[in-house]
Scaffold this active site. Structure first.
Site, PDB file in Angstrom:
ATOM      1  N   SER A  96       0.877  -1.185   0.000  1.00  0.00           N
ATOM      2  CA  SER A  96       0.000   0.000   0.000  1.00  0.00           C
ATOM      3  C   SER A  96       0.904   1.222   0.000  1.00  0.00           C
ATOM      4  CB  SER A  96      -0.865   0.031   1.256  1.00  0.00           C
ATOM      5  OG  SER A  96      -1.644  -1.122   1.370  1.00  0.00           O
ATOM      6  N   LYS A 171      -7.219   1.852  -2.747  1.00  0.00           N
ATOM      7  CA  LYS A 171      -6.822   1.466  -1.380  1.00  0.00           C
ATOM      8  C   LYS A 171      -6.856   2.685  -0.451  1.00  0.00           C
ATOM      9  CE  LYS A 171      -4.764  -0.763   2.037  1.00  0.00           C
ATOM     10  NZ  LYS A 171      -5.327  -1.844   2.816  1.00  0.00           N
ATOM     11  N   LYS A 239       0.444   6.076   7.973  1.00  0.00           N
ATOM     12  CA  LYS A 239       1.173   6.095   6.685  1.00  0.00           C
ATOM     13  C   LYS A 239       0.196   6.194   5.513  1.00  0.00           C
ATOM     14  CE  LYS A 239       1.785   2.197   4.948  1.00  0.00           C
ATOM     15  NZ  LYS A 239       1.316   1.261   3.930  1.00  0.00           N
TER      16      LYS A 239
HETATM   17  P1  NAD Z   1       5.971  -5.930   7.289  1.00  0.00           P
HETATM   18  O1  NAD Z   1       6.732  -4.765   7.821  1.00  0.00           O
HETATM   19  O2  NAD Z   1       5.601  -7.060   8.192  1.00  0.00           O
HETATM   20  O3  NAD Z   1       6.754  -6.581   6.017  1.00  0.00           O
HETATM   21  C1  NAD Z   1       7.514  -5.841   5.090  1.00  0.00           C
HETATM   22  C2  NAD Z   1       8.804  -6.613   4.796  1.00  0.00           C
HETATM   23  O4  NAD Z   1       9.566  -5.921   3.799  1.00  0.00           O
HETATM   24  C3  NAD Z   1       9.721  -6.752   6.019  1.00  0.00           C
HETATM   25  O5  NAD Z   1       9.952  -8.121   6.269  1.00  0.00           O
HETATM   26  C4  NAD Z   1      11.006  -6.026   5.592  1.00  0.00           C
HETATM   27  O6  NAD Z   1      12.189  -6.621   6.114  1.00  0.00           O
HETATM   28  C5  NAD Z   1      10.939  -6.148   4.086  1.00  0.00           C
HETATM   29  N1  NAD Z   1      11.756  -5.164   3.352  1.00  0.00           N
HETATM   30  C6  NAD Z   1      11.839  -3.821   3.546  1.00  0.00           C
HETATM   31  N2  NAD Z   1      12.678  -3.267   2.619  1.00  0.00           N
HETATM   32  C7  NAD Z   1      13.104  -4.297   1.833  1.00  0.00           C
HETATM   33  C8  NAD Z   1      13.971  -4.359   0.687  1.00  0.00           C
HETATM   34  N3  NAD Z   1      14.568  -3.271   0.185  1.00  0.00           N
HETATM   35  N4  NAD Z   1      14.205  -5.573   0.135  1.00  0.00           N
HETATM   36  C9  NAD Z   1      13.601  -6.678   0.640  1.00  0.00           C
HETATM   37  N5  NAD Z   1      12.781  -6.683   1.702  1.00  0.00           N
HETATM   38  C10 NAD Z   1      12.527  -5.500   2.295  1.00  0.00           C
HETATM   39  O7  NAD Z   1       4.664  -5.299   6.615  1.00  0.00           O
HETATM   40  P2  NAD Z   1       3.283  -6.051   6.244  1.00  0.00           P
HETATM   41  O8  NAD Z   1       2.339  -5.948   7.397  1.00  0.00           O
HETATM   42  O9  NAD Z   1       3.582  -7.371   5.617  1.00  0.00           O
HETATM   43  O10 NAD Z   1       2.695  -5.021   5.150  1.00  0.00           O
HETATM   44  C11 NAD Z   1       3.205  -4.942   3.822  1.00  0.00           C
HETATM   45  C12 NAD Z   1       2.321  -3.977   3.047  1.00  0.00           C
HETATM   46  O11 NAD Z   1       0.965  -4.455   3.042  1.00  0.00           O
HETATM   47  C13 NAD Z   1       2.254  -2.551   3.641  1.00  0.00           C
HETATM   48  O12 NAD Z   1       2.236  -1.605   2.601  1.00  0.00           O
HETATM   49  C14 NAD Z   1       0.937  -2.546   4.431  1.00  0.00           C
HETATM   50  O13 NAD Z   1       0.358  -1.238   4.563  1.00  0.00           O
HETATM   51  C15 NAD Z   1       0.089  -3.448   3.547  1.00  0.00           C
HETATM   52  N6  NAD Z   1      -1.026  -4.104   4.252  1.00  0.00           N
HETATM   53  C16 NAD Z   1      -0.823  -4.653   5.482  1.00  0.00           C
HETATM   54  C17 NAD Z   1      -1.902  -5.233   6.164  1.00  0.00           C
HETATM   55  C18 NAD Z   1      -1.723  -5.818   7.544  1.00  0.00           C
HETATM   56  O14 NAD Z   1      -2.754  -6.052   8.220  1.00  0.00           O
HETATM   57  N7  NAD Z   1      -0.504  -6.098   7.987  1.00  0.00           N
HETATM   58  C19 NAD Z   1      -3.172  -5.260   5.554  1.00  0.00           C
HETATM   59  C20 NAD Z   1      -3.348  -4.743   4.279  1.00  0.00           C
HETATM   60  C21 NAD Z   1      -2.241  -4.148   3.630  1.00  0.00           C
END
Ligand code: NAD
Length: 299
Positions: A96, A171, A239
């Protein structure tokens, strides 16, 4: 079956990559946190050594990263996805992020003959695990159709909403409605509680009428029982609203309610509540009013 690359193995990316393997695909993945990559390898993904390495070994690369700066770095930066991609590779960013960043990345990808979709999701970890996410896609129809069988392994509704960036606009629209809805619910329940009413009785009285909503049904019981375990964290919603305000500014759109709720979220983060569920927006209004939304002592 396609060879699929996956970058970002966090709360969402880990179960999503597992569902692609369940669907019969070979998955090669990378995360900057080695422990998360080890966990995914134990679940059957192949280990990638960088974003570029993942892309050089895949037909489709999915990214699931926190926000726009991380996606920009992982795709366009050194040893990024675009460095390893060749003409005909497809990138699907499911994070997102700001639609402006999606459009920037799509343009850089197109210059190399690489196809791009933005495809953020709604539903959180439980729906990522069950493969029942709602997926909102932006991009060209023909690219969407090619990606559809893969996206259907991750979600139960997959909707093309317009050109690149439209998935993230959709979104953001979703996130605006949810945040403002929670804040309005908070004002209503604080007023009722301070007037001496039982908030649970008020909730039950209104939920079948026009004020009823999925947000009310999910969040009012959490507030009344003082359960703020996430769910969806305050800092992630902050965010999303920040990205909504930036996109709105670029189009000269006024979002007064979003702006106010975004400031509430910043204040809550400064108050140490960034990792609470977004239903804790209500606590901001409670503190202004000296009243906690809970059942009266006599009830
Ligand atoms: P998270 O922080 O758990 O996972 C993100 C991952 O990206 C981390 O493991 C991090 O180490 C990795 N990362 C960061 N920079 C990187 C790079 N350069 N190369 C490789 N890996 C890298 O976040 P999440 O909860 O999985 O959310 C991911 C996305 O989905 C976000 O944009 C969030 O807003 C969206 N989202 C989350 C939810 C939720 O409930 N968690 C629901 C809908 C949407």
């Amino acid at each position: 079956m396609a060879k699929i690359g996956f970058v970002g193995l966090g709360i969402m990316g880990n179960p999503m990559s597992a569902n692609l393997i369940k669907g019969g695909h070979q998955v090669v993945a990378f995360d900057v946190v080695p422990a998360l990559l080890d966990k995914a390898v134990a679940n059957g993904v192949e280990r990638g050594s960088s974003c570029a390495d993942v892309a050089s070994r895949s037909e489709i690369v999915i990214t699931m990263l926190p926000d726009g700066p991380e996606v920009d770095h992982a795709v366009l930066g050194p040893a990024g996805v675009l460095e390893g991609a060749t003409a005909g590779t497809m990138i699907i960013d499911m994070s997102s992020i700001s639609p402006l960043v999606s459009q920037k990345i799509a343009a850089a990808a197109a210059a190399k003959g690489v196809e791009f979709l933005d495809a953020p999701v709604s539903g959180g970890e439980p729906k990522a695990i069950d493969a029942t996410l709602a997926i909102m896609v932006g991009g060209e129809q023909k690219v969407f159709e090619k990606a559809l069988p893969v996206l259907q392994l991750l979600g139960s509704t997959v909707t093309l909403t317009g050109a690149v960036g439209a998935g993230n606009v959709t979104k953001l629209a979703n996130q605006i409605m949810v945040a403002c809805n929670i804040a309005a619910m908070g004002e209503a329940l604080v007023l009722a509680t301070k007037a001496g009413l039982d908030p649970e009785v008020v909730f039950n009285a209104v939920k079948g009428g026009l004020a009823g909503s999925t947000v009310l049904n999910a969040k009012a019981p959490m507030v009344i029982s003082r359960n703020f375990k996430p769910g969806f964290r305050i800092r992630l919603h902050q965010k999303d609203l920040r990205n909504a305000l930036q996109a709105a500014e670029s189009m000269k759109v006024g979002l007064p309610l979003t702006s106010l709720v975004q400031q509430m979220l910043v204040a809550l983060m400064n108050d140490g509540k960034g990792d609470l569920d977004h239903s804790a927006i209500v606590t901001f209004i409670e503190e202004m009013s000296g009243t906690e939304v809970k059942k009266p002592a006599s009830a």
